[in-house]
Enzyme design. Structure first.
Site, PDB file in Angstrom:
ATOM      1  N   ASP A 122       0.606  -1.180   0.137  1.00 59.83           N
ATOM      2  CA  ASP A 122      -0.396   0.060  -0.209  1.00 59.83           C
ATOM      3  C   ASP A 122       0.959   1.027   0.081  1.00 59.83           C
ATOM      4  O   ASP A 122       2.019   1.424   0.701  1.00 59.83           O
ATOM      5  CB  ASP A 122      -1.719  -0.547   1.633  1.00 59.83           C
ATOM      6  CG  ASP A 122      -0.341  -0.436   2.694  1.00 59.83           C
ATOM      7  OD1 ASP A 122       1.249  -0.425   2.574  1.00 59.83           O
ATOM      8  OD2 ASP A 122      -0.615  -0.869   2.908  1.00 59.83           O
TER       9      ASP A 122
ATOM     10  N   ASP B  83      -8.034  -3.103  14.152  1.00 61.40           N
ATOM     11  CA  ASP B  83      -8.965  -3.147  13.773  1.00 61.40           C
ATOM     12  C   ASP B  83      -8.952  -4.092  13.089  1.00 61.40           C
ATOM     13  O   ASP B  83     -10.064  -4.560  12.257  1.00 61.40           O
ATOM     14  CB  ASP B  83      -9.700  -1.691  13.167  1.00 61.40           C
ATOM     15  CG  ASP B  83      -9.249  -1.081  11.749  1.00 61.40           C
ATOM     16  OD1 ASP B  83      -8.417  -1.885  11.483  1.00 61.40           O
ATOM     17  OD2 ASP B  83      -9.313  -0.273  11.588  1.00 61.40           O
TER      18      ASP B  83
ATOM     19  N   HIS C 194      -7.291  -4.259   9.938  1.00 59.98           N
ATOM     20  CA  HIS C 194      -7.440  -5.070   8.666  1.00 59.98           C
ATOM     21  C   HIS C 194      -5.697  -5.177   8.351  1.00 59.98           C
ATOM     22  O   HIS C 194      -4.685  -5.263   9.047  1.00 59.98           O
ATOM     23  CB  HIS C 194      -6.988  -3.112   8.093  1.00 59.98           C
ATOM     24  CG  HIS C 194      -6.255  -2.095   9.177  1.00 59.98           C
ATOM     25  ND1 HIS C 194      -5.716  -0.756   9.420  1.00 59.98           N
ATOM     26  CD2 HIS C 194      -4.654  -2.255   8.638  1.00 59.98           C
ATOM     27  CE1 HIS C 194      -4.934  -0.440   9.971  1.00 59.98           C
ATOM     28  NE2 HIS C 194      -3.471  -1.149   9.759  1.00 59.98           N
TER      29      HIS C 194
ATOM     30  N   GLU D 192      -9.681  -1.686   5.355  1.00 67.58           N
ATOM     31  CA  GLU D 192     -10.142  -1.428   6.095  1.00 67.58           C
ATOM     32  C   GLU D 192     -11.394  -2.405   6.541  1.00 67.58           C
ATOM     33  O   GLU D 192     -12.062  -3.220   5.508  1.00 67.58           O
ATOM     34  CB  GLU D 192     -10.807  -0.155   6.663  1.00 67.58           C
ATOM     35  CG  GLU D 192     -10.194   0.950   6.795  1.00 67.58           C
ATOM     36  CD  GLU D 192      -8.924   1.229   8.306  1.00 67.58           C
ATOM     37  OE1 GLU D 192      -8.953  -0.096   8.109  1.00 67.58           O
ATOM     38  OE2 GLU D 192      -8.449   2.276   7.140  1.00 67.58           O
TER      39      GLU D 192
HETATM   40  P1  PGA Z   1       2.056  -1.682  12.731  1.00 66.84           P
HETATM   41  O1  PGA Z   1       0.858  -1.592  11.481  1.00 66.84           O
HETATM   42  O2  PGA Z   1       2.908  -2.807  12.030  1.00 66.84           O
HETATM   43  O3  PGA Z   1       2.868  -0.594  12.701  1.00 66.84           O
HETATM   44  O4  PGA Z   1       1.184  -1.679  13.988  1.00 66.84           O
HETATM   45  C1  PGA Z   1       0.672  -3.437  11.065  1.00 66.84           C
HETATM   46  C2  PGA Z   1      -0.833  -2.755  10.385  1.00 66.84           C
HETATM   47  O5  PGA Z   1      -1.769  -1.401  11.015  1.00 66.84           O
HETATM   48  O6  PGA Z   1      -0.937  -2.980   9.354  1.00 66.84           O
END
Ligand code: PGA
Length: 237
Positions: free
Chosen positions: A66, A132, A134, A139
């Site tokens: 992404d 959440d 994702h 999302e």
């Molecule tokens: P993080 O993010 O590795 O910074 O916890 C993971 C994500 O939001 O996919």
């Protein structure tokens, strides 16, 4: 689903060995990259293994999950910048063989899946997980048949990610992300989660019902997923 529970340091080492094995058998493997705090230990270990002569990415290609809409690769919060600085500059991958969705020309988002397909498909996709549920920036509510697309970020995700920006206002409102189907098309997947903030969502994603409300839960239906968890993230399993 294979679940590996170990210290953060050992997880990075064990996950890195998956890359060693893959690139030995398939030096031109297609790797799916992820950003965020979670993969940093793994990326540091891959760089160390490269310096030690134990792994080469010279023929590998990569596609990242992404990118923020509106940030070009020179912005220090863009995911292109993140990948260059945390991994690509420290290994022998040809930068021309690395792809991150284009956060500026978003009308070409759909072409990303075609590019992945033309390259032969992703051999190993790395994923973190949001609180959440994702994966990428898919999302809750994202359909399982989604391909690479532009999404509006939830307020929760913007707040969680605002720690990297000087204020919440600076966090982009949209992103381009591989879709759920793009991720599920990968031949194998590594999901990593570290820390107690991920414990609840990991339990839901791995042991709860498969539902679009917990995007990562669909991974239960993928034939080859390895989940790397530290004891805190695994606490509620
Ligand atoms: P993080 O993010 O590795 O910074 O916890 C993971 C994500 O939001 O996919």
């Amino acid at each position: 689903m294979k679940i590996i529970i170990d210290s953060e340091e050992n997880l990075a080492k064990k996950a890195a060995q998956r890359y060693v094995k893959l690139l030995r058998t398939r030096p031109d493997a297609i790797l799916g990259g992820a950003t965020g705090s979670t993969p940093l230990g793994l990326y540091a270990e891959l760089a160390r293994l490269y310096r030690a002569g134990e792994i080469s990415f010279a023929r590998a290609r990569s596609f990242n999950l992404d990118e923020y809409v509106g940030l070009d690769g020179s912005h220090d919060q863009s995911y292109r910048y993140f990948m260059n600085h945390n991994l690509f500059e420290h290994i022998d991958i040809d930068i021309a063989n690395t792809r991150v969705p284009d956060g500026i020309n978003t009308d070409i988002a759909a072409a990303y899946d075609k590019e992945i397909e033309a390259a032969g498909g992703i051999d190993l996709q790395l994923l973190g997980i949001g609180v959440d549920g994702h994966i990428g920036f898919n999302e809750p509510g994202t359909p399982g048949d989604s391909l690479t697309h532009v999404v509006e970020l939830t307020e929760n995700t913007r707040e969680v990610n605002s720690r990297f920006f000087s204020s919440l206002d600076e966090v982009p409102t949209h992103a381009v992300t591989m879709g759920i189907k793009t991720v599920m098309n990968a031949r194998s997947i590594i999901l990593m989660a570290i820390g107690k903030s991920k414990a609840e969502i990991i339990a839901k994603a791995l042991k709860g019902p498969v539902t679009t409300e917990v995007p990562a839960s669909i991974l239960q239906l993928h034939p080859f997923v390895e989940v790397y968890l530290d004891p805190e993230a695994a606490a509620l399993l």
